[in-house]
Design an enzyme around this catalytic site. Structure first.
Site: not given
Length: 193
Positions: A48, A80, A137-138, A173, A175
């Site tokens: 997130g 993350c 992701i970032r 990630h 998941e």
């Protein structure tokens, strides 16, 4: 009996973690309140936005109970943003960001770049057979680990998966890939705890 693993459900990819935990033999519960946190045998802190999650931990009055449970040895896995929150030190963040200190490491937020710099790649991951496909992701990376921290995987010269005792963290990630090996590792840690 299946362990009950909570997923911090304040923000982020909660549903994906719930599905991965169920696929790995655990019962899963979204955690939004201190009383829900008190019921779980382990906790996942999802990806997130780490500064938003820091604020929401305070708003939902979860910061103190979570800190207490972690100090008492609650098994925890952070992906993350979850990795960032589990760190003892966070670089490139706001002064009021939460560093839970569950893993003795220094993490740099968004180290791999902005959203446009997000990428996928295969990693060697200690303790699992075969390559693991990872989605960044970032993503953060780890700049320093303490003596008791085991580096499980690295990318571009930096640790991206670590474990210290009952705490596990990945910069990527798992998941979202359908590969359940990280979640299975965590569920096994919860069972052993």
């Amino acid at each position: 009996m299946s362990p009950l693993v909570g997923v911090l459900a304040l923000q982020g990819d909660v549903r994906e973690h719930v599905a991965a935990l169920k696929d790995s033999g655990a019962e899963a519960l979204g955690v939004r309140r201190p009383e829900e946190l008190g019921k779980v045998d382990g906790l996942v802190i999802p990806g997130g936005e780490s500064t938003t999650m820091s604020n929401l931990l305070r708003v939902f009055e979860l910061l103190d109970p979570l800190t207490e449970r972690l100090r008492a040895g609650l098994p925890v896995y952070g992906s993350c943003a979850g990795m960032i929150l589990l760190a003892s030190e966070i670089l490139d963040t706001r002064p009021d960001a939460v560093a839970l200190g569950a893993i003795d490491m220094t993490v740099r937020r968004n180290a791999f770049g902005r959203q446009v710099d997000s990428f996928e790649g295969d990693l060697d991951f200690t303790g699992v057979d075969g390559a693991m496909h990872a989605v960044f992701i970032r993503a953060p990376w780890v700049e320093r680990v303490g003596d008791d921290v085991e580096v499980l995987a690295s990318a571009q010269g930096h640790p991206v998966a670590v474990r210290q005792g009952s705490a596990l963290a990945t910069a990527f990630h798992p998941e979202v890939t359908g590969d359940r090996r990280v979640h299975q590792l965590f569920v096994d840690m919860v069972r052993a705890g």
